[in-house]
Design a protein around this motif. Sequence first.
Motif, mmCIF file in Angstrom:
data_model
loop_
_atom_site.group_PDB
_atom_site.id
_atom_site.type_symbol
_atom_site.label_atom_id
_atom_site.label_comp_id
_atom_site.label_asym_id
_atom_site.label_seq_id
_atom_site.Cartn_x
_atom_site.Cartn_y
_atom_site.Cartn_z
ATOM 1 N N ALA A 139 0.659 -1.202 -0.138
ATOM 2 C CA ALA A 139 -0.071 0.004 -0.069
ATOM 3 C C ALA A 139 0.793 1.321 -0.028
ATOM 4 O O ALA A 139 0.231 2.398 -0.058
ATOM 5 C CB ALA A 139 -0.760 -0.069 1.321
ATOM 6 N N GLY A 140 2.240 1.028 0.100
ATOM 7 C CA GLY A 140 3.140 2.226 0.087
ATOM 8 C C GLY A 140 4.110 2.054 1.145
ATOM 9 O O GLY A 140 4.664 1.029 1.521
ATOM 10 N N MET A 167 7.558 -1.183 4.225
ATOM 11 C CA MET A 167 6.179 -1.322 3.500
ATOM 12 C C MET A 167 5.144 -1.553 4.123
ATOM 13 O O MET A 167 5.304 -2.078 5.310
ATOM 14 C CB MET A 167 6.434 -2.176 2.369
ATOM 15 C CG MET A 167 7.415 -2.118 1.352
ATOM 16 S SD MET A 167 7.589 -3.426 0.270
ATOM 17 C CE MET A 167 8.355 -4.699 1.215
ATOM 18 N N ALA A 168 3.856 -0.776 3.885
ATOM 19 C CA ALA A 168 2.716 -0.906 4.468
ATOM 20 C C ALA A 168 1.740 -1.609 3.642
ATOM 21 O O ALA A 168 2.211 -1.843 2.190
ATOM 22 C CB ALA A 168 2.185 0.175 4.931
ATOM 23 N N THR A 177 -3.369 -8.003 11.703
ATOM 24 C CA THR A 177 -2.364 -6.900 11.351
ATOM 25 C C THR A 177 -1.718 -6.225 12.443
ATOM 26 O O THR A 177 -2.567 -5.683 13.493
ATOM 27 C CB THR A 177 -3.146 -5.651 10.068
ATOM 28 O OG1 THR A 177 -4.156 -5.291 11.035
ATOM 29 C CG2 THR A 177 -3.595 -6.339 9.265
ATOM 30 N N CYS A 178 -0.343 -6.006 12.397
ATOM 31 C CA CYS A 178 0.225 -5.389 13.563
ATOM 32 C C CYS A 178 1.215 -4.210 13.187
ATOM 33 O O CYS A 178 1.379 -3.812 11.587
ATOM 34 C CB CYS A 178 1.060 -6.346 14.121
ATOM 35 S SG CYS A 178 0.123 -7.632 14.868
ATOM 36 N N TYR A 179 1.625 -3.180 14.245
ATOM 37 C CA TYR A 179 2.821 -2.278 13.797
ATOM 38 C C TYR A 179 2.137 -1.382 12.739
ATOM 39 O O TYR A 179 2.957 -1.201 11.754
ATOM 40 C CB TYR A 179 3.916 -2.965 13.515
ATOM 41 C CG TYR A 179 4.663 -3.827 14.587
ATOM 42 C CD1 TYR A 179 4.587 -5.350 14.496
ATOM 43 C CD2 TYR A 179 5.025 -3.166 15.700
ATOM 44 C CE1 TYR A 179 4.976 -6.152 15.424
ATOM 45 C CE2 TYR A 179 5.594 -4.263 16.780
ATOM 46 C CZ TYR A 179 5.557 -5.288 16.665
ATOM 47 O OH TYR A 179 5.971 -6.462 17.469
ATOM 48 N N ASP A 182 0.311 5.041 9.621
ATOM 49 C CA ASP A 182 -0.609 5.863 9.076
ATOM 50 C C ASP A 182 -1.943 5.045 8.566
ATOM 51 O O ASP A 182 -2.494 5.101 7.656
ATOM 52 C CB ASP A 182 0.198 6.390 7.670
ATOM 53 C CG ASP A 182 1.274 7.296 7.928
ATOM 54 O OD1 ASP A 182 2.189 7.266 7.001
ATOM 55 O OD2 ASP A 182 1.185 8.032 9.148
ATOM 56 N N GLY A 183 -2.191 4.106 9.592
ATOM 57 C CA GLY A 183 -3.320 3.386 9.566
ATOM 58 C C GLY A 183 -3.180 2.088 8.595
ATOM 59 O O GLY A 183 -4.078 1.390 8.676
ATOM 60 N N LYS A 184 -1.850 1.695 8.167
ATOM 61 C CA LYS A 184 -1.520 0.713 7.489
ATOM 62 C C LYS A 184 -0.746 -0.291 8.093
ATOM 63 O O LYS A 184 0.316 0.267 8.567
ATOM 64 C CB LYS A 184 -1.313 0.722 5.895
ATOM 65 C CG LYS A 184 -2.298 1.627 5.116
ATOM 66 C CD LYS A 184 -3.348 0.749 4.549
ATOM 67 C CE LYS A 184 -4.117 1.835 3.760
ATOM 68 N NZ LYS A 184 -5.279 1.037 3.214
#
Length: 386
Positions: A139-140, A167-168, A177-179, A182-184
């Motif tokens: 995702a970024g 990377m997210a 989902t962890c760590y 910015d929400g990802k």
Amino acid sequence: MSLAAAPGTGSTSVSPTAASLWRGGRGILLVALIVVTGAVIGVLLGGSGESRLLDPADTSSSGGKGMAQLLRAHGVRVTRVTSVAEARAAGSGGGTILLSDTSSLTDEDAEELARMPADLLVVGVRTRLDLLAPGVSVAGTTRTRSREPRCALPAATRAGSVYMGGMAFTAPSGATTCYPADGKPTLVSYPDAGRTITVVGDGQFMTNLRLAEDGNAALALNLAGARPALIWLVPSESAPAGTGEENLYDLIPDGIKWAVVQLMFVVVLLALWQSRRLGPVVTERLPVVVRAAETVEGRARLYRARRARDRAAAALRAGFVDRTTPRLGLPSTAGPDAKVNAIAERTGQAGAHVGAALYGPPPADEAGLVALAAYLDMLERQVKES
């Protein structure tokens, strides 16, 4: 240069060079020659050796030998392989496959890894992620720093904060989902056909450099050591793992960098050799002698011209306190009340009058400023005479 003493005392040279202290600098030149030789040897011998990110056999700061030894110390059998065929031959059933680089893998290799009956730990991988971990996509990118888990994954909650980022991702339904950044999430873990697939955005927390920080070692052990066997896949022709973005500095061999550092050291030595040290302090006559009284009068005129009665009163009070506090036997940290009480007791003056003189409002006019100065002068004389 040479400094001369005051007239009548003669002159003495006080500027010997550092070279005269060591046989004209031959010793420093010898050191410089040794350092340059070492730099050349370092370039010739060290230029071909390149560190491998998360290689269990690499002892450099970016290698993963520390993590491999930690896993073995906890009873995990670590097997280093360089191809998918070796991973299959090592027997992946009931174990975990760790992959941190896909640059030299084909789509068929990725699909074969995805079919193996073993947990899959994918670290810092961007390419072929859709084949290795279906449902997970990039995702970024995000900055790698210490992050909190903020999830219910036992491996993460037991480790706590970890140096995570890179990377997210977007995660499939049912994934943990962890760590987050910015929400990802930067770590995604989900079950898939009886095994567990875990994707991590950056593998720096597993390296020799970062392993001892935060909960990095705990998370590395929890993820890679969840099964009794770990197959660590390091492709034989891999490029250094990372985000795919390299600058000119990253392309410079380590031997060249070390040579530059040594050459800078040589430059410093040469500068010291050619420099001239400072000599002893030499007294000289001042061109003009200014009496202290003139300085005080000049400052007073400036205060008067600016009608700065507040600053003049503050200067009078501060000077009075600095001079009288030691005579009263008080420490410099004594508070206003302690100073006022001590002065009043020593001089017999009323405490209210002393307090107003030291800490009251500034005088309203010049007559008040003169009266304050006179009162403080009287108090100081009484303190000295008591």
